[in-house]
Design a protein around this motif. Structure first.
Motif, mmCIF file in Angstrom:
data_model
loop_
_atom_site.group_PDB
_atom_site.id
_atom_site.type_symbol
_atom_site.label_atom_id
_atom_site.label_comp_id
_atom_site.label_asym_id
_atom_site.label_seq_id
_atom_site.Cartn_x
_atom_site.Cartn_y
_atom_site.Cartn_z
ATOM 1 N N LYS A 119 -13.459 -0.689 12.480
ATOM 2 C CA LYS A 119 -12.962 -0.067 13.714
ATOM 3 C C LYS A 119 -12.879 -1.154 14.778
ATOM 4 C CE LYS A 119 -14.729 4.557 12.944
ATOM 5 N NZ LYS A 119 -15.878 5.438 13.165
ATOM 6 N N SER A 120 -11.686 -1.711 14.917
ATOM 7 C CA SER A 120 -11.548 -2.885 15.772
ATOM 8 C C SER A 120 -11.903 -2.588 17.225
ATOM 9 C CB SER A 120 -10.133 -3.427 15.682
ATOM 10 O OG SER A 120 -9.228 -2.462 16.173
ATOM 11 N N ASP A 121 -11.805 -1.346 17.632
ATOM 12 C CA ASP A 121 -12.053 -1.063 19.037
ATOM 13 C C ASP A 121 -13.485 -0.648 19.327
ATOM 14 O OD1 ASP A 121 -10.373 -1.592 21.091
ATOM 15 O OD2 ASP A 121 -10.142 0.508 21.639
ATOM 16 N N LEU A 122 -14.300 -0.544 18.307
ATOM 17 C CA LEU A 122 -15.712 -0.230 18.522
ATOM 18 C C LEU A 122 -16.552 -1.386 17.970
ATOM 19 C CD1 LEU A 122 -15.862 3.558 17.568
ATOM 20 C CD2 LEU A 122 -15.850 2.577 19.837
#
Lengths: 296, 390
Positions: free
Chosen positions: A101-104
């Motif tokens: 999860k690149s955004d977390l």
């Protein structure tokens, strides 16, 4: 004249060696280094941490270190570079990418690990460092001579030194909020964490909970509690969602960092045994040589 | 004495704890785990429907299922730290709707069936952080984890007031205003893609074309049928980076081969690789090309399920009219419902005389009988309104 037998010589040598070993095991002059069953630990769940850096602010405030206002801690640009604890910040949080999860991203808080078998306590030549019953590794600034052996010995490179101070520079590191915990307060960072990514409690209980969490949420974690066994076990332990090597955790074996070197060093230098033993051996050789000459 | 025992038997039979409860408890399927005892969930020896006396924190999956969405609260107010802050107003309905594509109700109501009694966070999570039982986070941690795991745009500059209302004069008005504001809030409709073309690393056929429109509208799939583990972060910027100029953005996620194929395989498990992996992006679905049977204007308007059934994987349907139109005969068919009332000459002909190979999608041909006539220049009858019942 009866020759001193090889057996007799070995017996003497073994006796001398035994004395050395015996003394090293019961070295009384060493610093306080207790491994209490009641020692505390902290579980850092890096999958829960949201990178708010409240712990950094709380730490600075609790230790009387200068800090920018809390509002500035929301700035995510600090994560662009990897930071290490230093004399102005005893704990720091670093950001690592989350491949699924690149955004977390994952956040990893770094501070003293409060080892069960601390290398700093072992390396300190003046006995300023000590491990307390509650698990904290603290040091006495009055005893410290600034040799920085602790910095070299620490497998996690935690102690820092006030190089910028010309006069009276000090060693600094996380002290597990020793004064706060003595007053039955939680360490400042644990208290401040908004999501309780830091779980404080008896070390045994903390290990148990770490394993329980891994069993319940298997997909969330890699199957490893960092610090359970590393360097002989540490007070602060970590759970992570990706390999610990990717999160810049040093790869350490299960043997305590001071380990063998401590046994040898403390053994050799305890109670002036080595010089005594050395002279005893030299004396023995002289005596043997003399008796051999007499016999000739 | 006899009278009393009769009374007792009657009471037992009609009481909700007696044998009569079986039918009442249809939803209460026996727990899938054999080691689950009644006492695991129920504190009292004889739980009733009105008083199930559920123990705190029953384990998840013991009682699967959840209440219908409409019965959930619209807006919740959590005032656990009333001495410091006003209540946190939480748009429950909005979040419940959004959670459909991730873990559903269980995303937040973990360990807790929402089929019956909903346990609030504070019933399990202790208030104090310094405590003996550290197996679960304290209430503050538990609440914040639920919110901040997604709402990471939270910064210290907002000083907690983004969620916690300040304890100051006029707070009650602000509280009511926020509740009103959130109550009416719905997630804006998500624009659906029509066709997505993926470029893959498959050497034999690098393109996979996915017809989102067909799957979502034509095949009647629900969003959650494929989108099972979507987080808000799939579209929303949760870090509030200063450079991001738009609120919505596509986030790249790294998925394993299994994870990538999982949504397709739930239906297309038996398909060969090359039925999806082809050399070039595919053209849109064409019933005539794929099945060899062109749909006419009436059939085109139908949903796929009307002919192919509700099953996820559609099966081939016989093209005979009688397959769907039970009891249909050519003799009884009234051609005028197509909009063209056949004249007497043509009324008695076989369908195939004009509709070559029974292909009703193609214009009929007059060539079988009339060399000089074409449709629709010349018609074998008169046009009528299709709405007229005959």
């Amino acid at each position: 004249m009866k020759q001193p037998s090889r057996r007799a010589f070995l017996k003497t040598a073994a006796l001398a060696g035994g004395t050395v070993a015996g003394l090293s095991a019961t070295a009384k002059a060493g610093p306080k280094n207790v491994l209490s069953p009641d020692r505390n630990g902290v579980l850092v769940d890096t999958t829960v941490c949201i990178g708010c850096r409240s712990c950094e602010y709380a730490c600075r405030t609790a230790h009387g270190l200068p800090t920018p206002p809390l509002e500035t801690y929301g700035d995510k640009t600090v994560f662009k570079e990897m930071r290490r604890p230093n004399t102005g910040a005893l704990t720091v949080v670093n950001q690592y990418p989350n491949p699924t999860k690149s955004d977390l991203p994952y956040y990893v808080k770094v501070q003293c690990m409060h080892c069960d078998h601390p290398a700093c306590v072992s390396a300190c030549i003046v006995g300023a460092f000590s491990k307390q019953e509650n698990g904290a590794i603290i040091w006495d600034t009055d005893k410290c001579i600034g040799c920085r052996y602790c910095m070299a010995a620490c497998p996690f490179q935690i102690p820092s030194f006030e190089y910028e101070k010309a006069l009276n520079p000090e060693i600094r590191k996380c002290d597990f909020c020793y004064t706060r915990t003595q007053e039955n307060k939680l360490p400042a960072c644990v208290d401040a964490c908004p999501v309780e990514a830091l779980t404080f409690g008896p070390r045994e209980e903390v290990v148990r909970i770490a394993k329980q969490r891994m069993a319940t949420y298997g997909n969330r974690y890699v199957n490893h509690v960092y610090g359970e066994l590393e360097a002989g076990g540490t007070g602060w332990m970590y759970l992570a969602g990706r390999d610990f090597a990717d999160l810049k955790f040093p790869k350490l074996g299960a043997s305590p960092a001071p380990g063998v070197s401590e046994a040898i060093q403390h053994g050799i230098f305890a109670y002036f045994v080595p010089p005594v033993a050395l002279y005893a051996i030299l004396g023995a050789i002289m005596w043997m040589t003399k008796t051999r000459e007499e016999g000739a | 004495m006899k009278h009393w025992s009769l009374c007792l038997i009657t009471l037992f039979l009609f009481s909700p704890t007696g044998f009569g409860q079986g039918s009442k408890w249809e939803k209460h399927a026996p727990p899938p785990h054999t080691d689950v005892q009644c006492q695991t969930c129920h504190a009292c020896p004889k739980p009733t429907k009105t008083d199930p006396c559920l123990v705190k924190c029953p384990r998840m999956h013991i009682l699967p299922g959840h209440h219908p969405e409409q019965t959930g609260p619209n807006v919740l107010q959590m005032g656990d730290i009333a001495s410091q802050y006003g209540p946190v107003v939480f748009a429950h309905k909005l979040h419940a709707e959004m959670s459909e594509m991730s873990g559903g109700c269980y995303d937040c109501h973990h360990y807790n069936s929402t089929a019956m009694t909903i346990l609030s966070c504070r019933e399990c999570h202790p208030k104090s952080r310094a405590r003996a039982d550290i197996s679960m986070p304290d209430l503050k941690g538990a609440y914040h984890r639920q919110c901040m795991d997604c709402h990471r745009q939270w910064t210290h500059s907002t000083d907690c007031n983004g969620c916690h209302l300040k304890n100051e004069p006029g707070k009650t008005d602000a509280e009511a205003m926020r509740a009103r504001e959130l109550a009416g809030k719905v997630h804006p409709e998500v624009p659906l893609p029509t066709r997505v073309s993926y470029e893959t690393r498959n050497q034999n056929g690098s393109y996979v074309t996915f017809f989102h429109d067909d799957h979502a509208k034509r095949f009647g799939l629900k969003c959650a049928d494929c989108h099972k583990q979507e987080g808000c972060v799939r579209c929303h910027d949760v870090t509030k980076s200063k450079t991001a100029d738009t609120k919505i953005r596509e986030v790249k996620t790294q998925r394993s081969m299994e994870q990538l194929h999982e949504p397709c395989f739930s239906c297309h498990a038996s398909d060969k690789c090359e039925s999806c992996h082809v050399a070039a992006p595919m053209k849109a679905f064409d019933h005539a090309r794929s099945s060899g049977w062109a749909l006419n204007r009436f059939h085109l308007a139908l949903s796929c399920q009307k002919c192919h059934g509700e099953k996820k994987r559609f099966t081939k349907v016989d093209t005979k009219c009688q397959t769907c139109h039970k009891g249909w005969t050519a003799a009884a068919f009234k051609h005028r419902i197509t909009g063209l009332q056949l004249d007497e000459t043509h009324g008695g002909l076989e369908c195939e005389s004009c509709h070559i190979e029974m292909n009703f999608a193609k214009p009929p041909s007059c060539a079988g009988c009339h060399e000089d006539k074409t449709y629709p220049a010349q018609r074998p009858g008169k046009m009528v309104s299709t709405t007229t019942n005959n």
